[in-house]
Design an enzyme around this catalytic site. Sequence first.
Site, PDB file in Angstrom:
ATOM      1  N   HIS A  52      -1.876  -9.799  12.567  1.00  0.00           N
ATOM      2  CA  HIS A  52      -1.388  -8.566  11.942  1.00  0.00           C
ATOM      3  C   HIS A  52      -1.175  -7.566  13.082  1.00  0.00           C
ATOM      4  CE1 HIS A  52      -1.118  -4.884   9.791  1.00  0.00           C
ATOM      5  NE2 HIS A  52      -2.307  -4.453  10.162  1.00  0.00           N
ATOM      6  N   GLU A  91       0.858  -1.191   0.000  1.00  0.00           N
ATOM      7  CA  GLU A  91       0.000   0.000   0.000  1.00  0.00           C
ATOM      8  C   GLU A  91       0.892   1.238   0.000  1.00  0.00           C
ATOM      9  OE1 GLU A  91      -2.280   0.206   3.809  1.00  0.00           O
ATOM     10  OE2 GLU A  91      -1.358  -1.734   4.186  1.00  0.00           O
ATOM     11  N   CYS A 122      -3.470  -3.780   4.475  1.00  0.00           N
ATOM     12  CA  CYS A 122      -2.488  -4.697   5.073  1.00  0.00           C
ATOM     13  C   CYS A 122      -2.788  -6.167   4.762  1.00  0.00           C
ATOM     14  CB  CYS A 122      -2.415  -4.477   6.581  1.00  0.00           C
ATOM     15  SG  CYS A 122      -1.974  -2.787   7.000  1.00  0.00           S
TER      16      CYS A 122
HETATM   17  N1  COA Z   1       0.910   4.145  30.733  1.00  0.00           N
HETATM   18  C1  COA Z   1       0.376   3.016  30.200  1.00  0.00           C
HETATM   19  N2  COA Z   1      -0.635   3.043  29.288  1.00  0.00           N
HETATM   20  C2  COA Z   1      -1.093   4.247  28.903  1.00  0.00           C
HETATM   21  C3  COA Z   1      -0.575   5.460  29.426  1.00  0.00           C
HETATM   22  C4  COA Z   1       0.468   5.368  30.396  1.00  0.00           C
HETATM   23  N3  COA Z   1       1.003   6.458  30.924  1.00  0.00           N
HETATM   24  N4  COA Z   1      -1.249   6.482  28.843  1.00  0.00           N
HETATM   25  C5  COA Z   1      -2.155   5.945  27.974  1.00  0.00           C
HETATM   26  N5  COA Z   1      -2.055   4.591  28.016  1.00  0.00           N
HETATM   27  C6  COA Z   1      -2.834   3.617  27.234  1.00  0.00           C
HETATM   28  C7  COA Z   1      -4.306   3.937  27.103  1.00  0.00           C
HETATM   29  O1  COA Z   1      -5.005   3.522  28.253  1.00  0.00           O
HETATM   30  C8  COA Z   1      -4.647   3.139  25.858  1.00  0.00           C
HETATM   31  O2  COA Z   1      -4.793   1.784  26.207  1.00  0.00           O
HETATM   32  P1  COA Z   1      -6.031   0.920  25.658  1.00  0.00           P
HETATM   33  O3  COA Z   1      -5.961   0.935  24.166  1.00  0.00           O
HETATM   34  O4  COA Z   1      -5.810  -0.425  26.240  1.00  0.00           O
HETATM   35  O5  COA Z   1      -7.277   1.590  26.155  1.00  0.00           O
HETATM   36  C9  COA Z   1      -3.398   3.266  24.996  1.00  0.00           C
HETATM   37  O6  COA Z   1      -2.355   3.677  25.889  1.00  0.00           O
HETATM   38  C10 COA Z   1      -3.509   4.272  23.867  1.00  0.00           C
HETATM   39  O7  COA Z   1      -3.971   5.465  24.413  1.00  0.00           O
HETATM   40  P2  COA Z   1      -4.976   6.377  23.582  1.00  0.00           P
HETATM   41  O8  COA Z   1      -5.310   7.542  24.391  1.00  0.00           O
HETATM   42  O9  COA Z   1      -6.091   5.535  23.050  1.00  0.00           O
HETATM   43  O10 COA Z   1      -3.987   6.786  22.383  1.00  0.00           O
HETATM   44  P3  COA Z   1      -4.228   7.699  21.138  1.00  0.00           P
HETATM   45  O11 COA Z   1      -5.496   8.456  21.184  1.00  0.00           O
HETATM   46  O12 COA Z   1      -2.986   8.490  21.029  1.00  0.00           O
HETATM   47  O13 COA Z   1      -4.368   6.687  19.890  1.00  0.00           O
HETATM   48  C11 COA Z   1      -4.044   4.826  18.434  1.00  0.00           C
HETATM   49  C12 COA Z   1      -3.760   5.426  19.813  1.00  0.00           C
HETATM   50  C13 COA Z   1      -3.468   3.417  18.377  1.00  0.00           C
HETATM   51  C14 COA Z   1      -5.543   4.770  18.180  1.00  0.00           C
HETATM   52  C15 COA Z   1      -3.331   5.715  17.357  1.00  0.00           C
HETATM   53  O14 COA Z   1      -1.952   5.628  17.547  1.00  0.00           O
HETATM   54  C16 COA Z   1      -3.637   5.297  15.922  1.00  0.00           C
HETATM   55  O15 COA Z   1      -4.646   5.702  15.360  1.00  0.00           O
HETATM   56  N6  COA Z   1      -2.755   4.492  15.303  1.00  0.00           N
HETATM   57  C17 COA Z   1      -2.975   3.923  13.977  1.00  0.00           C
HETATM   58  C18 COA Z   1      -3.845   2.685  14.089  1.00  0.00           C
HETATM   59  C19 COA Z   1      -3.851   1.922  12.805  1.00  0.00           C
HETATM   60  O16 COA Z   1      -2.828   1.806  12.191  1.00  0.00           O
HETATM   61  N7  COA Z   1      -5.008   1.402  12.388  1.00  0.00           N
HETATM   62  C20 COA Z   1      -5.141   0.766  11.090  1.00  0.00           C
HETATM   63  C21 COA Z   1      -4.423  -0.479  10.925  1.00  0.00           C
HETATM   64  S1  COA Z   1      -5.237  -1.922  11.494  1.00  0.00           S
END
Ligand code: COA
Length: 387
Positions: free
Chosen positions: A233, A79, A111
Site C-alpha cells: 500500500h 473512505e 485503505c
Molecule cells: N531532499 C531529500 N529529502 C528530504 C529533503 C531534501 N531537501 N528534505 C526533507 N527530506 C526528507 C526527510 O529526511 C524525510 O525523510 P525520511 O522519512 O526518510 O526521514 C522526508 O523527506 C519527509 O520529511 P519530513 O520532515 O518528515 O516531512 P513532513 O513533516 O512534512 O511529513 C509526512 C511527511 C509523510 C509524515 C506527511 O506528508 C504526512 O503526514 N502524510 C500523510 C501520511 C499518511 O497518509 N498516513 C496514513 C496512511 S498509511
Amino acid sequence: MQVGIDKIGLFTPNKYVDMVDLAHARNQDPNKFLIGIGQSEMSVADQTQDAVSMGINATMKYIDRIDKDKVGLLVFGTESGIDQSKSASLFVKTALKLKPEVRTFEVKEACFGLTAALMIARDFVRVHPHQTAIVIGSDIARYGINTPGEVTQGAGSISMLIKTDPSILALNDGHSAYSEDINDFWRPNDSRVAMVDGKYSTQVYLDFFTKTFNDYKKEKNLATKDFDALIYHLPFTKMGLKANRIAVEDQDEKTTEKLQNSFEASKQLSRHVGNIYTASLYMSLLSLLEKGNLPAGSLVGLFSYGSGAMGEFYSGNLVPGYEKEINPVADQAMLDRRQKLTIAEYEDVFNTALKDPVDGKELTSDDAAGTWYFAGTQGHIRQYKQK
Ligand code: COA
C-alpha cells in the site's frame, strides 16, 4: 480450484499538480517532495469526480470483455463515501447495467477496504465457482491546502474482476492479519479532510508490515528470497521504500536487487497519481504488471494497510499470459491527457470540490467523451451521467 484477479482497470481524473510547483508554492526544497516523500505528480478530482464516478470509469476499462450475467457480487471499498446509508456500489451497478440479482454493498476500514472486498469476493467465488465478483476501491485523498499531508494527496480508482481460473493473479490460500485500535489517521463525520499523525502512522505501518510479513513466511514456510516481488500500500512511495528496506535487510545481493527492482516497477503509477487510499496497493500491482517484466509463475507478496489500523499480508502467482490483460499504452495515455494545474487553479478546484453543489444545479464535465461524472443532485439524489 484457483481463484484470483482476472481483470484490472485504473481510472484517475483529468487534472494534476506537479510536485515541483507545489514545493515552490509552499517554500519547500523540491527534493523533499521528489526524493524525501517520493512523489512527482498528484491527480486532482474536481467537483464532477467522486468515488462513484471514478469507480464506474475504472470498471468501464474491462466491462465489455466480461460476461455481465455471471457477476453475482459487487463490493465497493472506499473512505470517500458519498452517503451515510446507501452504498456507492448501487450507483455503479445501475451505470454498468448489472443484473438485479447481484449482491452488492460497501465496506470500510480506511485503505484496507479494497483488500477486504477482495477477500470477500475470493470466498464468494469459491462457494459459487460459476459466478464472478467485481471489487472496486475508489478514493480522493484530501489532507488540506498547506498541510504536511498535502503532498501525499491524489485521486483514482481500481476495479478488478475476481473469478475461477483467473488470467492475471492466482491468489494463494492463507494470509496473516493484524489489527489494533489506534488513531494514526481518521476522518470524522464533521470533516471533509483527513486527520493524520503522519510520523506515528509511518511507524505503525512499518511495524504491521514486519509482523504480518514474518508471520506469513512462518505459516507458509517461505523465505524472503522465495518472493519475486513484494508490493505495498503506497500512501506515498517513500513509505513503501522504507518497508522494502526492512524486507531486504540481511538478504543476499541477488534477492536484494530482485526485490528493489520489482519495488521500483510497482511504485511508478503511484508516483504520478498520488495516494488513492483503498486502491493504492492494487495500483502498485498494476504498475508491477506493466513495468516489472516478471515471468509467469512469479510469486508476488502483497502488503495491505488501513489506518486505525488493520494490516494483512498475502500472496499470489502471476498467470501465464497476464500481459494480454493489461494495456500500459492506454494507461499512460490516460495520465498524459491530464491538464496541469497552476497552484492557484488547484487550490480553487480543491476548495470548490469540498463543497456540496447547490441542489438542482447541474454540473458538467470537461473530461473526454465516454467518461462518467457526478452531475450534481436533484432533490438531494446524486446524479451520474456519461459524457
Ligand atoms: N531532499 C531529500 N529529502 C528530504 C529533503 C531534501 N531537501 N528534505 C526533507 N527530506 C526528507 C526527510 O529526511 C524525510 O525523510 P525520511 O522519512 O526518510 O526521514 C522526508 O523527506 C519527509 O520529511 P519530513 O520532515 O518528515 O516531512 P513532513 O513533516 O512534512 O511529513 C509526512 C511527511 C509523510 C509524515 C506527511 O506528508 C504526512 O503526514 N502524510 C500523510 C501520511 C499518511 O497518509 N498516513 C496514513 C496512511 S498509511
